[in-house]
Design a protein around this motif. Structure first.
Motif, PDB file in Angstrom:
ATOM      1  N   SER A   1     -10.929  33.492  18.862  1.00  0.00           N
ATOM      2  CA  SER A   1     -11.340  34.756  19.355  1.00  0.00           C
ATOM      3  C   SER A   1     -12.485  35.590  19.113  1.00  0.00           C
ATOM      4  O   SER A   1     -12.431  36.206  19.145  1.00  0.00           O
ATOM      5  N   ASP A   2     -13.425  34.340  17.814  1.00  0.00           N
ATOM      6  CA  ASP A   2     -14.548  35.208  17.425  1.00  0.00           C
ATOM      7  C   ASP A   2     -15.552  34.697  17.301  1.00  0.00           C
ATOM      8  O   ASP A   2     -16.248  33.833  17.759  1.00  0.00           O
ATOM      9  N   THR A   3     -15.991  35.289  18.537  1.00  0.00           N
ATOM     10  CA  THR A   3     -17.750  35.335  19.553  1.00  0.00           C
ATOM     11  C   THR A   3     -18.351  34.767  18.813  1.00  0.00           C
ATOM     12  O   THR A   3     -19.132  34.128  19.037  1.00  0.00           O
ATOM     13  N   ASP A   4     -18.621  35.923  17.969  1.00  0.00           N
ATOM     14  CA  ASP A   4     -19.775  36.203  16.494  1.00  0.00           C
ATOM     15  C   ASP A   4     -19.667  34.540  16.486  1.00  0.00           C
ATOM     16  O   ASP A   4     -21.031  34.172  16.411  1.00  0.00           O
ATOM     17  N   ALA A   5     -18.843  34.258  15.417  1.00  0.00           N
ATOM     18  CA  ALA A   5     -18.772  32.906  14.482  1.00  0.00           C
ATOM     19  C   ALA A   5     -18.977  31.935  15.568  1.00  0.00           C
ATOM     20  O   ALA A   5     -19.491  31.203  15.158  1.00  0.00           O
ATOM     21  N   ALA A   6     -18.214  31.701  17.130  1.00  0.00           N
ATOM     22  CA  ALA A   6     -18.586  30.875  17.691  1.00  0.00           C
ATOM     23  C   ALA A   6     -19.468  30.344  18.165  1.00  0.00           C
ATOM     24  O   ALA A   6     -20.320  28.882  18.342  1.00  0.00           O
ATOM     25  N   LEU A   7     -20.550  31.466  18.502  1.00  0.00           N
ATOM     26  CA  LEU A   7     -22.044  31.560  18.901  1.00  0.00           C
ATOM     27  C   LEU A   7     -22.515  30.953  18.143  1.00  0.00           C
ATOM     28  O   LEU A   7     -24.060  30.123  18.041  1.00  0.00           O
ATOM     29  N   TYR A   8     -22.647  31.399  16.331  1.00  0.00           N
ATOM     30  CA  TYR A   8     -22.607  30.742  15.021  1.00  0.00           C
ATOM     31  C   TYR A   8     -22.860  29.155  14.948  1.00  0.00           C
ATOM     32  O   TYR A   8     -23.874  29.051  14.564  1.00  0.00           O
ATOM     33  N   TYR A   9     -21.166  28.809  15.706  1.00  0.00           N
ATOM     34  CA  TYR A   9     -21.688  27.824  14.675  1.00  0.00           C
ATOM     35  C   TYR A   9     -21.867  26.681  16.473  1.00  0.00           C
ATOM     36  O   TYR A   9     -23.155  25.310  15.824  1.00  0.00           O
ATOM     37  N   LEU A  10     -22.304  27.179  17.207  1.00  0.00           N
ATOM     38  CA  LEU A  10     -23.016  26.641  18.392  1.00  0.00           C
ATOM     39  C   LEU A  10     -24.787  26.463  18.353  1.00  0.00           C
ATOM     40  O   LEU A  10     -25.148  25.373  18.482  1.00  0.00           O
ATOM     41  N   ALA A  11     -25.050  27.574  17.420  1.00  0.00           N
ATOM     42  CA  ALA A  11     -26.325  27.427  17.492  1.00  0.00           C
ATOM     43  C   ALA A  11     -26.650  26.623  16.238  1.00  0.00           C
ATOM     44  O   ALA A  11     -27.955  25.375  16.807  1.00  0.00           O
ATOM     45  N   HIS A  12     -26.224  26.615  15.521  1.00  0.00           N
ATOM     46  CA  HIS A  12     -25.747  25.091  14.640  1.00  0.00           C
ATOM     47  C   HIS A  12     -25.834  23.711  14.999  1.00  0.00           C
ATOM     48  O   HIS A  12     -27.157  23.235  14.068  1.00  0.00           O
ATOM     49  N   LEU A  13     -25.307  23.784  15.219  1.00  0.00           N
ATOM     50  CA  LEU A  13     -25.165  22.545  16.387  1.00  0.00           C
ATOM     51  C   LEU A  13     -26.316  22.224  17.533  1.00  0.00           C
ATOM     52  O   LEU A  13     -26.471  20.567  17.804  1.00  0.00           O
ATOM     53  N   LEU A  14     -26.411  23.261  18.303  1.00  0.00           N
ATOM     54  CA  LEU A  14     -27.558  22.890  19.138  1.00  0.00           C
ATOM     55  C   LEU A  14     -28.569  22.373  18.566  1.00  0.00           C
ATOM     56  O   LEU A  14     -29.548  21.794  19.169  1.00  0.00           O
ATOM     57  N   GLU A  15     -29.338  23.485  16.678  1.00  0.00           N
ATOM     58  CA  GLU A  15     -30.109  22.619  16.169  1.00  0.00           C
ATOM     59  C   GLU A  15     -30.369  21.296  15.553  1.00  0.00           C
ATOM     60  O   GLU A  15     -30.711  20.516  15.965  1.00  0.00           O
ATOM     61  N   ASN A  16     -29.079  21.173  15.128  1.00  0.00           N
ATOM     62  CA  ASN A  16     -28.757  19.283  15.757  1.00  0.00           C
ATOM     63  C   ASN A  16     -29.162  18.659  16.260  1.00  0.00           C
ATOM     64  O   ASN A  16     -29.436  17.390  16.797  1.00  0.00           O
ATOM     65  N   GLY A  17     -29.012  18.622  17.885  1.00  0.00           N
ATOM     66  CA  GLY A  17     -29.697  18.478  18.888  1.00  0.00           C
ATOM     67  C   GLY A  17     -28.712  17.862  19.504  1.00  0.00           C
ATOM     68  O   GLY A  17     -29.585  16.458  20.921  1.00  0.00           O
ATOM     69  N   ASP A  18     -27.610  17.534  19.586  1.00  0.00           N
ATOM     70  CA  ASP A  18     -26.422  16.364  19.803  1.00  0.00           C
ATOM     71  C   ASP A  18     -25.474  17.223  21.017  1.00  0.00           C
ATOM     72  O   ASP A  18     -24.920  18.020  20.768  1.00  0.00           O
ATOM     73  N   LEU A  19     -26.514  17.340  22.312  1.00  0.00           N
ATOM     74  CA  LEU A  19     -25.869  17.841  23.056  1.00  0.00           C
ATOM     75  C   LEU A  19     -24.611  17.616  23.751  1.00  0.00           C
ATOM     76  O   LEU A  19     -23.821  17.880  24.230  1.00  0.00           O
ATOM     77  N   VAL A  20     -24.529  15.231  23.598  1.00  0.00           N
ATOM     78  CA  VAL A  20     -23.246  15.261  24.075  1.00  0.00           C
ATOM     79  C   VAL A  20     -22.043  15.564  23.606  1.00  0.00           C
ATOM     80  O   VAL A  20     -20.935  15.748  24.130  1.00  0.00           O
ATOM     81  N   ALA A  21     -21.937  15.136  22.277  1.00  0.00           N
ATOM     82  CA  ALA A  21     -20.627  16.086  21.281  1.00  0.00           C
ATOM     83  C   ALA A  21     -20.384  16.999  21.266  1.00  0.00           C
ATOM     84  O   ALA A  21     -18.870  17.323  21.167  1.00  0.00           O
ATOM     85  N   VAL A  22     -21.206  18.721  21.346  1.00  0.00           N
ATOM     86  CA  VAL A  22     -21.072  19.493  21.601  1.00  0.00           C
ATOM     87  C   VAL A  22     -20.472  20.065  22.991  1.00  0.00           C
ATOM     88  O   VAL A  22     -19.384  20.839  23.479  1.00  0.00           O
ATOM     89  N   SER A  23     -20.509  19.480  24.082  1.00  0.00           N
ATOM     90  CA  SER A  23     -20.460  19.454  25.833  1.00  0.00           C
ATOM     91  C   SER A  23     -18.959  18.829  25.139  1.00  0.00           C
ATOM     92  O   SER A  23     -18.255  19.858  26.555  1.00  0.00           O
ATOM     93  N   ARG A  24     -18.639  17.371  24.743  1.00  0.00           N
ATOM     94  CA  ARG A  24     -17.473  17.213  25.236  1.00  0.00           C
ATOM     95  C   ARG A  24     -16.857  17.923  24.342  1.00  0.00           C
ATOM     96  O   ARG A  24     -15.539  17.570  24.646  1.00  0.00           O
ATOM     97  N   ARG A  25     -16.632  18.209  23.235  1.00  0.00           N
ATOM     98  CA  ARG A  25     -16.113  19.156  22.384  1.00  0.00           C
ATOM     99  C   ARG A  25     -15.335  20.512  23.105  1.00  0.00           C
ATOM    100  O   ARG A  25     -14.166  20.371  23.730  1.00  0.00           O
TER     101      ARG A  25
END
Length: 427
Positions: free
Chosen positions: A255-279
């Motif tokens: 339930s750490d919103t800030d940390a989760a958004l940080y890691y989401l930002a990092h993943l999206l900068e890597n550009g793999d939308l499919v893997a992120v969406s699946r997770r």
């Protein structure tokens, strides 16, 4: 003017010049003391790009003065390995630094491994991938040390930058550079723990700046434009990518919103939308589950919107999904119950299906003893619908409980129904 890149020139010559990594090569570590005493064990160095794996290998060779050969496993052939073996026979002992060691093939291993075993070749392998997943067991078994190098702190990187600016032989010390402390620290921050990236960014900034009265003046606009071009570390589908996915899920679960958004930002900068969406979709059922069943369909809708929008706009619905999951009630009871049932089956805890549950839609079913099923819908029970007492589990498993409800969110209502039915069973 030097021809080699600044990052190459500034590699440490001895282990005392290593920046950071005190947990691996600090003066109080066993590895430091062994190397200082002239003993180098075969080892695997694991870590993200730019944390100093190659630098550490060169520094070990520089400290011990042992013959040193560097190969890349993606390019080295059988002949290269045979040359290393021949050098080892001549000199008695050789340090072989093998980058991208997880790509080492069996033929190369067969040629090299006996000489690693007898100590004539000291193998220092480097990899950005988890060695326990991606390095051949034959290699791992012959490496007495497996060391994970950490990303450098901003202070470590800033120290390297200062050293490069002052070093007149290998660095930029012969050039008068007007670089403020704030600009230098901005470079250190932008490098994100990657020493090579920091030194490359410093060098690019200096070359992109203009000289005035014998002094190279660093302008903020030039520095900022170069920083914007610095890529996010971590390759798609590499260990770091999966570590980011893991950190994202654990942050949502916590339930750490800030940390989760940080890691989401990092993943999206890597550009793999499919893997992120699946997770994200997995998380909505694995970690939110029955406590808030509406989250699964909402996350699916966010994913579908993201896929239709594409990056960068895809980040908007996904951000909504992350915040929703972070702040939702959470339960893993449903899939934990299924895992418990699967484990029971693997342990051999099985039995015959009760006769009244077996298929009766064919002639002769009654002759096999199939039948006797009572239709629950014909036995109304308040507003619940229908329920009747009859056994559903195999006889030897009657009374087994896989599902253990959690008193959270919507599951609190489901738990009350579950306990009520369990009470009916006992009456």
């Amino acid at each position: 003017m030097h021809n080699e890149p600044l990052a190459y020139r500034m590699r440490p010559h001895t282990i005392d010049e290593i920046a950071g990594q005190q947990h691996v090569i600090g003066s109080d570590t066993a590895l430091y003391k062994m190397i200082k005493n002239g003993h180098v064990p075969s080892m695997l160095l694991y870590g993200d790009p730019g944390v100093g794996k190659t630098s550490l290998a060169f520094a070990i060779a520089g400290t011990t003065k042992l013959p040193f050969i560097a190969l890349n496993a993606t390019k080295a052939g059988k002949k290269d390995v045979e040359d290393v073996v021949a050098d080892a026979r001549l000199s008695g002992k050789v340090i072989l630094f093998l980058d991208e060691i997880h790509r080492f093939n069996k033929l190369q291993q067969d040629t090299l491994l006996p000489h690693v075993e007898n100590g004539s070749i000291i193998l220092i392998g480097a990899t950005t991938e988890n060695p326990f997943h991606d390095v051949n067991p034959a290699i791992r078994s012959r490496c007495g040390e497996i060391k994970q190098l950490k990303r450098l702190t901003t202070e470590d990187v800033d120290m390297l930058l200062q050293r490069a600016l002052q070093d007149k032989e290998k660095g930029l010390g012969q050039t008068k550079i007007d670089l403020t402390d704030d600009q230098r620290k901005k470079i250190a921050d932008a490098a994100n723990g990657d020493a090579r990236k920091a030194l490359t960014l410093l060098e690019s900034t200096v070359f992109a700046s203009f000289e005035q009265n014998g002094v190279t003046v660093i302008e903020d606009s030039i520095l900022n434009s170069l920083i914007d071009r610095v890529g996010v570390f971590g390759d798609k589908k590499g260990s770091h990518f999966y570590n980011l996915l893991s950190a994202l899920q654990k942050s949502v679960r916590g339930s750490d919103t800030d940390a989760a958004l940080y890691y989401l930002a990092h993943l999206l900068e890597n550009g793999d939308l499919v893997a992120v969406s699946r997770r994200l979709l997995v998380m909505s059922y694995e970690d939110i589950g029955l406590a808030n069943p509406s989250v699964g369909p909402q996350v699916l809708a966010a994913i579908q919107a993201a896929e239709r929008l594409g990056l960068p706009e895809a980040r908007i619905p996904l951000a909504n999904a992350i915040v929703l999951m972070c702040l939702s009630e959470k339960s893993n009871s449903a899939y934990a119950a299924l895992d418990a049932a699967i484990s029971s089956i693997h342990q051999g805890k099985t039995g015959d299906i009760p006769s009244h549950l077996k298929d009766t839609h064919y002639t002769g079913a009654s002759e096999l003893g199939h039948g006797g099923y009572i239709y629950p819908h014909n036995h109304k029970i308040g507003t619940f619908g229908g329920w009747v007492k009859q056994n559903y589990l195999p006889e030897n498993l009657i009374g087994t409980q896989f599902y253990k409800p959690i008193e959270a969110g919507e599951e609190r209502r489901l738990a009350a129904i579950y306990h009520r039915i369990e009470k009916f069973k006992k009456e």
